[in-house]
Motif scaffolding. Sequence first.
Motif, PDB file in Angstrom:
ATOM      1  N   ILE A 175       0.841  -1.200   0.000  1.00  0.00           N
ATOM      2  CA  ILE A 175       0.000   0.000   0.000  1.00  0.00           C
ATOM      3  C   ILE A 175       0.877   1.251   0.000  1.00  0.00           C
ATOM      4  N   ALA A 176       1.918   1.239   0.837  1.00  0.00           N
ATOM      5  CA  ALA A 176       2.805   2.406   0.883  1.00  0.00           C
ATOM      6  C   ALA A 176       3.450   2.640  -0.481  1.00  0.00           C
ATOM      7  N   GLU A 177       3.864   1.553  -1.136  1.00  0.00           N
ATOM      8  CA  GLU A 177       4.446   1.705  -2.477  1.00  0.00           C
ATOM      9  C   GLU A 177       3.445   2.361  -3.415  1.00  0.00           C
ATOM     10  N   GLU A 178       2.213   1.871  -3.363  1.00  0.00           N
ATOM     11  CA  GLU A 178       1.166   2.393  -4.260  1.00  0.00           C
ATOM     12  C   GLU A 178       0.914   3.872  -4.021  1.00  0.00           C
ATOM     13  N   MET A 179       0.945   4.252  -2.738  1.00  0.00           N
ATOM     14  CA  MET A 179       0.609   5.636  -2.418  1.00  0.00           C
ATOM     15  C   MET A 179       1.658   6.607  -2.926  1.00  0.00           C
ATOM     16  N   ILE A 180       2.908   6.174  -2.930  1.00  0.00           N
ATOM     17  CA  ILE A 180       3.989   7.121  -3.201  1.00  0.00           C
ATOM     18  C   ILE A 180       4.534   7.011  -4.628  1.00  0.00           C
ATOM     19  N   MET A 181       4.611   5.792  -5.134  1.00  0.00           N
ATOM     20  CA  MET A 181       5.267   5.593  -6.428  1.00  0.00           C
ATOM     21  C   MET A 181       4.221   5.547  -7.548  1.00  0.00           C
ATOM     22  N   ASP A 182       4.695   5.782  -8.758  1.00  0.00           N
ATOM     23  CA  ASP A 182       3.797   5.676  -9.904  1.00  0.00           C
ATOM     24  C   ASP A 182       3.556   4.217 -10.250  1.00  0.00           C
ATOM     25  N   ASP A 183       4.504   3.412  -9.862  1.00  0.00           N
ATOM     26  CA  ASP A 183       4.441   2.026 -10.284  1.00  0.00           C
ATOM     27  C   ASP A 183       4.587   1.156  -9.035  1.00  0.00           C
ATOM     28  N   ILE A 184       4.226  -0.102  -9.134  1.00  0.00           N
ATOM     29  CA  ILE A 184       4.430  -0.980  -7.989  1.00  0.00           C
ATOM     30  C   ILE A 184       5.463  -2.046  -8.347  1.00  0.00           C
ATOM     31  N   THR A 185       6.027  -2.661  -7.321  1.00  0.00           N
ATOM     32  CA  THR A 185       7.119  -3.609  -7.582  1.00  0.00           C
ATOM     33  C   THR A 185       6.690  -5.036  -7.255  1.00  0.00           C
ATOM     34  N   THR A 186       7.571  -5.958  -7.572  1.00  0.00           N
ATOM     35  CA  THR A 186       7.313  -7.360  -7.248  1.00  0.00           C
ATOM     36  C   THR A 186       7.778  -7.688  -5.837  1.00  0.00           C
ATOM     37  N   GLY A 187       8.343  -6.665  -5.170  1.00  0.00           N
ATOM     38  CA  GLY A 187       8.951  -6.898  -3.858  1.00  0.00           C
ATOM     39  C   GLY A 187       7.970  -7.361  -2.793  1.00  0.00           C
ATOM     40  N   ALA A 188       6.671  -7.185  -3.049  1.00  0.00           N
ATOM     41  CA  ALA A 188       5.696  -7.503  -2.010  1.00  0.00           C
ATOM     42  C   ALA A 188       5.150  -8.915  -2.147  1.00  0.00           C
ATOM     43  N   SER A 189       5.715  -9.708  -3.037  1.00  0.00           N
ATOM     44  CA  SER A 189       5.098 -11.012  -3.309  1.00  0.00           C
ATOM     45  C   SER A 189       5.032 -11.884  -2.059  1.00  0.00           C
ATOM     46  N   GLN A 190       6.083 -11.825  -1.243  1.00  0.00           N
ATOM     47  CA  GLN A 190       6.099 -12.638  -0.034  1.00  0.00           C
ATOM     48  C   GLN A 190       5.010 -12.191   0.934  1.00  0.00           C
ATOM     49  N   ASP A 191       4.845 -10.860   1.031  1.00  0.00           N
ATOM     50  CA  ASP A 191       3.802 -10.318   1.910  1.00  0.00           C
ATOM     51  C   ASP A 191       2.430 -10.785   1.458  1.00  0.00           C
ATOM     52  N   ILE A 192       2.214 -10.741   0.137  1.00  0.00           N
ATOM     53  CA  ILE A 192       0.898 -11.096  -0.392  1.00  0.00           C
ATOM     54  C   ILE A 192       0.618 -12.571  -0.138  1.00  0.00           C
ATOM     55  N   LYS A 193       1.671 -13.353  -0.305  1.00  0.00           N
ATOM     56  CA  LYS A 193       1.525 -14.787  -0.054  1.00  0.00           C
ATOM     57  C   LYS A 193       1.135 -15.039   1.403  1.00  0.00           C
ATOM     58  N   GLN A 194       1.812 -14.311   2.284  1.00  0.00           N
ATOM     59  CA  GLN A 194       1.565 -14.483   3.715  1.00  0.00           C
ATOM     60  C   GLN A 194       0.138 -14.062   4.073  1.00  0.00           C
ATOM     61  N   ALA A 195      -0.290 -12.913   3.531  1.00  0.00           N
ATOM     62  CA  ALA A 195      -1.629 -12.413   3.819  1.00  0.00           C
ATOM     63  C   ALA A 195      -2.677 -13.401   3.313  1.00  0.00           C
ATOM     64  N   THR A 196      -2.464 -13.895   2.106  1.00  0.00           N
ATOM     65  CA  THR A 196      -3.428 -14.827   1.536  1.00  0.00           C
ATOM     66  C   THR A 196      -3.496 -16.102   2.366  1.00  0.00           C
ATOM     67  N   ALA A 197      -2.329 -16.595   2.768  1.00  0.00           N
ATOM     68  CA  ALA A 197      -2.298 -17.832   3.550  1.00  0.00           C
ATOM     69  C   ALA A 197      -3.046 -17.645   4.864  1.00  0.00           C
ATOM     70  N   ALA A 198      -2.860 -16.469   5.494  1.00  0.00           N
ATOM     71  CA  ALA A 198      -3.533 -16.222   6.770  1.00  0.00           C
ATOM     72  C   ALA A 198      -5.043 -16.152   6.568  1.00  0.00           C
ATOM     73  N   ALA A 199      -5.459 -15.431   5.545  1.00  0.00           N
ATOM     74  CA  ALA A 199      -6.894 -15.284   5.289  1.00  0.00           C
ATOM     75  C   ALA A 199      -7.510 -16.646   4.974  1.00  0.00           C
ATOM     76  N   ARG A 200      -6.781 -17.419   4.221  1.00  0.00           N
ATOM     77  CA  ARG A 200      -7.288 -18.728   3.842  1.00  0.00           C
ATOM     78  C   ARG A 200      -7.406 -19.658   5.064  1.00  0.00           C
ATOM     79  N   ALA A 201      -6.405 -19.582   5.931  1.00  0.00           N
ATOM     80  CA  ALA A 201      -6.445 -20.404   7.143  1.00  0.00           C
ATOM     81  C   ALA A 201      -7.650 -20.030   8.001  1.00  0.00           C
ATOM     82  N   MET A 202      -7.969 -18.734   8.057  1.00  0.00           N
ATOM     83  CA  MET A 202      -9.146 -18.300   8.815  1.00  0.00           C
ATOM     84  C   MET A 202     -10.396 -19.005   8.322  1.00  0.00           C
TER      85      MET A 202
END
Length: 620
Positions: A492-519
Amino acid sequence: MSKNLKRNLISYLILFALIVGVLYLIQGGSQNVNMEYTEVEFSKDMEKGNVKSVHIQQNAEVPTGTVELTMKNKSIIRFYVTDVNDFQDLYNRLVEDNNLKVNFEMTDVVRPSLLEKMLPYLVGLVVLIVVVMLFAGMQSANSGGGTMVNFGKSRAKMTSEGDNKITFNEVAGLQEEKEDLEEVVDFLKNPSKYVELGARIPKGILLVGPPGTGKTLLAKAVAGEAHVPFFTISGSDFVEMFVGVGASRVRDLFADAKRNAPCIVFIDEIDAVARRRGSGLGGGHDEREQTLNQMLVEMDGFSVNEGIIVMAATNRVDILDPAILRPGRFDRKISVGKPDVKGREDILKIHTKNKPLSEDINLKEIARTTAGFAGADLENLMNESAINAAKDSRKYIIKEDVDKAFIKVGIGTERKSRVVPESERRITAYHESGHAILFHLLEGVGPVYTVSIIPTGQGAAGYTMPLPENDNVFNTKGKILQDIKVSLGGRIAEEMIMDDITTGASQDIKQATAAARAMVVKYGMSEELGLINYETDNEEETFVGRDIGHQRMLGEQTAAAIDKEVKRIIDECYAQARAILEANVSVLHKCAERLLEKERIDREEFESLFESSNLPPLSI
Ligand code: ADP
Ligand code: MG
Ligand code: ZN
């Protein structure tokens, strides 16, 4: 082959080897070369004026050669140089810089006679045969001449007080680590003080950190500060092909240490022996395991205040056998991280101490452009720069030398310490600030202990480290949701500040998805899908040996409903996290700026960013 015959044969072979060996020593013994001695040691000895004469024996066909030094104390040192011309440059520079008077001589290598040429091969061949026979003998019944040669002698190198002059002054940047070790130094200097009070001093200290960050240096410095002998052996030395050899080396090493207490035993690359037991393929009872067991026995065998401190270094603490981390063994862990800007500047200062620099060199600036470099990389950088200057026959290093070296070192160590471009640092700074702000403001997670944009050894561009307030056994629904929001914060911080987004958040997204799915599928936390376990087997790690065929299938509709529910959770968390970050955008900018400047900020500094922005902490 009968046993008797075999034993006889081995005895003869060993006798033969001995004779040949003695002959070889008589003939070629004068050619013993010290592999440990390098141009660095040479420079040091020259600067100290220890060297009386230098004799280069060059080989006309190749650039390499042998150098024979006669020292002022009459000892003789021989070592190889990879390039005679480079060595001569170095020599000339050292003589000029230090105003030395040294006898110099250069000759061609004496052509060895045919016998001399053949001897090493002969000796090698005989030794090989003996070794193979011994090995075969040991394998069958552990008898057959195994005792004739003592293979188990410890290979540890001992450095006594006199020749170890490394102190904490030579270690830059690792302030907290040094403070932690200060007490060990004091104990080694004066054990009785502690013994009388019944204080328990750690027996084993594990230094953990990426390669080249100064772990070995730190261990040596502890010995140097305390003026005690330093025994060092590398884990990979233990891993020999003979069963039982590693274990007997360990026994030997500790016996030596006990005779020389107080002292330090340093086991480098301990992961080579202390890997989780039974994890090797083919597993079971093997050499490494025996060595590890012996090491544990030894460590348990001496009492705490005997004056032996065992230090070990590794860059992979995750693969270590948990047994070595138990109390009374390596019960103290010190992380040795990559240096921040200030640390890098200090390290550069140390490694340029006796290198003349031109005025256009600004160490602060070099420190700023070398994010991700470990101490060893910086040392290497300055060494290459000095070589560049010497090649130009200059007596001082200019900026151009460093720039050239930077390219060489930067590319050479690319995988280890990537040079981070400024734009990427900026993105990382915002990304980590996003995580950190959410950690701080959300209830149930945080507080933030450190935020950093120093690349880690594991390939992450930075990290935000929370300090768990309490170690709850149960996760609550609220806490999992907060965790998901924190994970999304980076992107989100990347999106707010930069024009473009990076692939650097892939691990975060994976983690968030895994947590939501486990719920949804595991914890029954979704009203939509209810208290049903929808887990399929492959959601857990599949281990080798487990029956892989066993998998539960979900109906198509159920699967779709789960996906929809997971997406709903993520979307809601996203919206809330974004709202928080937008309300705190000034802190976000401040935090990122601070990170770009210092690379690492601690809890206190991070929290002070919020005070000045007079916004009450939100709780969503
Ligand atoms: P490690 O054991 O962690 O792999 P070393 O201690 O062998 O790293 O470091 C290699 C070299 O890098 C050292 O000999 C030293 O010249 C340099 N170095 C590493 N870290 C530092 C530091 N913090 N201060 C000064 N020099 C360092
Ligand atoms: Mg090391
Ligand atoms: Zn992240």
